[in-house]
Enzyme design. Structure first.
Site, PDB file in Angstrom:
ATOM      1  N   HIS A  55       0.702  -1.063  -0.095  1.00 24.63           N
ATOM      2  CA  HIS A  55      -0.157  -0.163  -0.109  1.00 24.63           C
ATOM      3  C   HIS A  55       0.997   1.182  -0.032  1.00 24.63           C
ATOM      4  O   HIS A  55       0.323   2.214   0.699  1.00 24.63           O
ATOM      5  CB  HIS A  55      -0.893   0.050   1.267  1.00 24.63           C
ATOM      6  N   ASN A 128     -10.479  -2.423   2.960  1.00 22.82           N
ATOM      7  CA  ASN A 128      -9.985  -2.281   1.581  1.00 22.82           C
ATOM      8  C   ASN A 128     -11.610  -1.681   0.833  1.00 22.82           C
ATOM      9  O   ASN A 128     -12.516  -1.760   1.280  1.00 22.82           O
ATOM     10  CB  ASN A 128      -9.609  -3.746   0.833  1.00 22.82           C
ATOM     11  N   TYR A 338       0.991  -3.989  12.243  1.00 21.49           N
ATOM     12  CA  TYR A 338       1.036  -2.694  11.826  1.00 21.49           C
ATOM     13  C   TYR A 338       1.821  -1.686  12.520  1.00 21.49           C
ATOM     14  O   TYR A 338       2.886  -0.871  11.982  1.00 21.49           O
ATOM     15  CB  TYR A 338      -0.481  -2.076  11.645  1.00 21.49           C
TER      16      TYR A 338
HETATM   17  C1  HEM Z   1      -0.883  -1.688   5.046  1.00 23.48           C
HETATM   18  C2  HEM Z   1       0.491  -6.030   6.744  1.00 23.48           C
HETATM   19  C3  HEM Z   1      -3.758  -7.937   5.411  1.00 23.48           C
HETATM   20  C4  HEM Z   1      -5.225  -3.421   4.379  1.00 23.48           C
HETATM   21  C5  HEM Z   1      -0.038  -2.687   5.524  1.00 23.48           C
HETATM   22  C6  HEM Z   1       1.226  -2.592   6.002  1.00 23.48           C
HETATM   23  C7  HEM Z   1       1.559  -3.789   6.758  1.00 23.48           C
HETATM   24  C8  HEM Z   1       0.528  -5.007   6.377  1.00 23.48           C
HETATM   25  C9  HEM Z   1       2.858  -4.138   7.274  1.00 23.48           C
HETATM   26  C10 HEM Z   1       2.155  -1.361   5.959  1.00 23.48           C
HETATM   27  C11 HEM Z   1       1.798  -0.385   7.304  1.00 23.48           C
HETATM   28  C12 HEM Z   1       2.527   0.705   7.315  1.00 23.48           C
HETATM   29  O1  HEM Z   1       3.726   0.815   6.929  1.00 23.48           O
HETATM   30  O2  HEM Z   1       2.046   1.832   7.669  1.00 23.48           O
HETATM   31  C13 HEM Z   1      -0.743  -7.045   6.594  1.00 23.48           C
HETATM   32  C14 HEM Z   1      -0.590  -8.154   7.162  1.00 23.48           C
HETATM   33  C15 HEM Z   1      -1.824  -8.694   6.921  1.00 23.48           C
HETATM   34  C16 HEM Z   1      -2.496  -7.798   6.239  1.00 23.48           C
HETATM   35  C17 HEM Z   1       0.455  -8.669   7.954  1.00 23.48           C
HETATM   36  C18 HEM Z   1      -2.495  -9.913   7.025  1.00 23.48           C
HETATM   37  C19 HEM Z   1      -1.957 -11.057   7.929  1.00 23.48           C
HETATM   38  C20 HEM Z   1      -4.692  -6.734   5.210  1.00 23.48           C
HETATM   39  C21 HEM Z   1      -6.029  -6.913   5.045  1.00 23.48           C
HETATM   40  C22 HEM Z   1      -6.325  -5.677   4.497  1.00 23.48           C
HETATM   41  C23 HEM Z   1      -5.278  -4.663   4.553  1.00 23.48           C
HETATM   42  C24 HEM Z   1      -6.691  -8.056   5.071  1.00 23.48           C
HETATM   43  C25 HEM Z   1      -7.835  -4.977   4.302  1.00 23.48           C
HETATM   44  C26 HEM Z   1      -8.912  -5.736   4.860  1.00 23.48           C
HETATM   45  C27 HEM Z   1      -4.010  -2.745   4.571  1.00 23.48           C
HETATM   46  C28 HEM Z   1      -4.286  -1.181   4.014  1.00 23.48           C
HETATM   47  C29 HEM Z   1      -2.988  -0.692   4.414  1.00 23.48           C
HETATM   48  C30 HEM Z   1      -2.335  -1.673   4.878  1.00 23.48           C
HETATM   49  C31 HEM Z   1      -5.520  -0.669   3.664  1.00 23.48           C
HETATM   50  C32 HEM Z   1      -2.496   0.837   4.043  1.00 23.48           C
HETATM   51  C33 HEM Z   1      -2.744   1.494   5.529  1.00 23.48           C
HETATM   52  C34 HEM Z   1      -2.517   2.917   5.149  1.00 23.48           C
HETATM   53  O3  HEM Z   1      -3.252   3.575   4.325  1.00 23.48           O
HETATM   54  O4  HEM Z   1      -1.496   3.567   5.736  1.00 23.48           O
HETATM   55  N1  HEM Z   1      -0.484  -4.027   5.713  1.00 23.48           N
HETATM   56  N2  HEM Z   1      -1.771  -6.661   6.138  1.00 23.48           N
HETATM   57  N3  HEM Z   1      -4.123  -5.269   5.197  1.00 23.48           N
HETATM   58  N4  HEM Z   1      -2.975  -3.069   4.922  1.00 23.48           N
HETATM   59 FE1  HEM Z   1      -2.492  -4.740   5.488  1.00 23.48          FE
END
Ligand code: HEM
Ligand code: NDP
Length: 499
Positions: A55, A128, A338
């Site tokens: 993202h 999402n 996160y």
């Molecule tokens: C961003 C991990 C599943 C939506 C991220 C980031 C990590 C991460 C490490 C970067 C965070 C940052 O640097 O600020 C994971 C892991 C998941 C997972 C380990 C599953 C085990 C999901 C799911 C969704 C999702 C299921 C949605 C339903 C997002 C979104 C961002 C993000 C929207 C961007 C947040 C922002 O706008 O700063 N994710 N994620 N992720 N993830 Fe996940």
């Protein structure tokens, strides 16, 4: 003449010359003592922070949630306290796979992250634009993401890796069908829905728990690009989402969404024919009808993109009294992931960065560390730096304790594919599409599979066949048409966009 402030070093000393470096003679070499030069170069070297591991490309704005319907019988969360209540919020939208410089209008799932600045702390809903996800077991998340990012040798994205993984992960079929349908390529953030995706929980003043899913329905209507249209769009501008969102808000065109919840009484979870904590499944609306909660509006752009959007830190671990997690395995992993990412990406005290600061009082016993910019300790008394203490330091509040959750079963590694229907809900989605939508789905999938080894394609088509024989057959026909088409005609495919 404008009265201009005096330029200083970052230590506050006035700068005598910001045009000419200090040298030994007019044609001589630079002196090391020109600290103004050293400071400028050193700061420039540190202007980039690590981009989000996923993202990375995003667009955001500030706004409000206004409550239009009373749901206080389900939750004590003050954000839903009364009709008319307004809460400030930040939304960041994103694509998943692209790096910070990626084109905005690429086919991908869109992130839809909320930070609600409630009176009892920040509540982040990091969802999402799809109600489901590709995998249901967090052990598979890093593998899945590796298939979306660049191949380690070619440094190119690999269709083979994607389909190799997906064809061995039938739980991804629901999300694949969404991604390659029209809604997989929205025109701009305001033309798509948002979903909390996971099952979360509410609890009320009587200590009853309810399972809950969050939905945000676009009030601008759905609008999408086709693959053919988007080639031209990206050719003209790679920043269309930023242009549309930022420009719209500057012009006073404020995008809005209707917030809805689906509510399931706690005991129902034992009796649904599907696992209600499985992130690859929705709850059918007929079983759990959406209930309106309020209206989200975005109405203020950030003053500084880096400070307020890039440095924003959203985490599913940020919850407030009345809102809780669920047994969803993916959500449990995200509770760790996160804040860990934020400490790496932004620093230990990332919650002191203004955009991440709660608007409610903050009292804790964390100390020192990199970037402790909040000034000493957050307890309100210099002698109260441990707990319990006799100096009036902050104490726990048992009234916000979540009701106990009954858990049963032996600790083991349970095969999440055993007895799990991965085909029924994708079939319900496929059946929602009219013939034209199905045709575009087949074409999009055929294009996305082009060049992938036959063995992998056949394994994937066998899964589509189990959803509906017409689904697999449609892709086969689209693949045959693609193979027979001259290459330069492909970009001229017919297009149709908005619903
Ligand atoms: C961003 C991990 C599943 C939506 C991220 C980031 C990590 C991460 C490490 C970067 C965070 C940052 O640097 O600020 C994971 C892991 C998941 C997972 C380990 C599953 C085990 C999901 C799911 C969704 C999702 C299921 C949605 C339903 C997002 C979104 C961002 C993000 C929207 C961007 C947040 C922002 O706008 O700063 N994710 N994620 N992720 N993830 Fe996940
Ligand atoms: P319903 O007919 O009650 O709901 C259909 C849902 O699908 C609505 O939320 C609608 O969103 C959405 N939808 C309509 N057209 C499309 C499309 N072309 N692409 C993607 N989504 C679309 O049926 P069910 O609740 O029984 O769900 C049937 C299928 O709909 C599910 O298997 C799932 O794939 C999909 N879906 C279900 C959701 C849910 O929470 N139950 C949420 C989103 C999708 P909108 O109102 O914005 O048009």
């Amino acid at each position: 003449m404008i009265d201009k402030p005096r330029l200083t070093t970052s230590a506050g000393a006035p700068v005598p010359d910001n045009q000419n470096v200090e040298t030994a003679g007019a044609r001589g070499p630079v002196l090391l003592q020109d600290y103004q030069l050293l400071e400028k170069l050193a700061h420039q070297n540190r202007e980039r922070i690590p981009e989000r591991v996923v993202h990375a490309k995003g667009w955001g704005a500030f706004g409000t949630l206004t409550i239009t319907n009373d749901i206080s019988k389900y939750t004590i969360a003050k954000v839903f306290g009364e009709v008319g209540k307004k809460t400030d919020l930040l939304i960041r939208f994103s694509t998943v796979a692209g790096e910070m410089g990626a084109a905005d209008a690429e086919r991908d799932v869109r992130g839809f992250s909320f930070k609600f600045y409630t009176e009892e702390g920040n509540w982040d809903l990091v969802g999402n634009n799809t109600p489901v996800f590709f995998v249901r077991d967090p052990l598979k998340f890093p593998d899945f993401i590796h298939t979306q990012k660049r191949h380690p040798k070619t440094n190119l994205r690999s269709k083979t890796a994607m389909w190799d993984f997906w064809s061995q992960s039938p739980e991804s079929l629901h999300q694949i069908t969404t991604l390659f349908s029209d809604r997989g390529l929205p025109v701009a953030p305001m033309y798509m829905n948002g979903y909390g995706s996971h099952t979360y929980s509410f609890w009320n003043a009587e200590g009853e728990r309810f399972w809950v899913k969050f939905h945000f329905k676009t009030l601008q209507g759905h609008k999408h690009y086709t693959n053919a249209e988007v080639e031209k769009i990206i050719g003209a501008s790679r920043e269309t989402y930023q242009e549309e969102l930022f420009g719209g808000i500057e012009r006073g065109e404020f995008p809005r969404w209707r917030m809805e919840v689906q509510i399931m009484p706690e005991a129902d979870a034992d009796n649904t024919p599907y696992n209600p904590f499985d992130l690859t499944k929705v709850w059918p609306h007929a079983d759990y009808p959406p209930i309106e909660v309020g209206i989200v509006e975005l109405n203020r752009n950030a003053d500084n993109y880096f400070a307020q959007i890039e440095q924003a830190a959203f985490s599913p671990s940020n919850k407030v009294p009345g809102i809780g997690y669920s047994p969803d395995k993916m959500l449990q992993a995200r509770v760790f992931s996160y804040a860990d990412a934020h400490r790496y990406r932004l620093g230990t005290h990332y919650e002191s960065i203004p955009v991440n600061q709660p608007k409610s009082p903050v009292h804790h016993y964390h100390r020192d560390g990199q970037m402790n910019v909040y000034g000493g300790i957050k307890t309100g008394h210099p002698d109260a730096y441990y707990e319990p203490n006799s100096f009036g330091g902050p104490v726990e509040d048992k009234s916000v304790k979540e009701p106990p959750l009954r858990i049963t079963g032996d600790a083991d590694r349970y095969n999440h594919r055993d007895g799990n229907d991965d085909y029924g809900q994708p079939r319900a989605l496929f059946n929602l599409f009219d013939d034209a939508q199905k045709g575009r789905l087949f074409d999009n999938l055929a294009a996305a599979m082009d060049g992938v080894p036959d063995e992998i394609i056949e394994r994937q088509l066998a899964h589509f066949h189990l959803i509906d024989p017409a689904y697999a057959q449609g892709i086969r026909a689209a693949r045959a048409a693609l193979a027979s088409r001259p290459k330069d005609a492909i970009s001229d495919q017919e297009s149709a966009a908005a619903e």
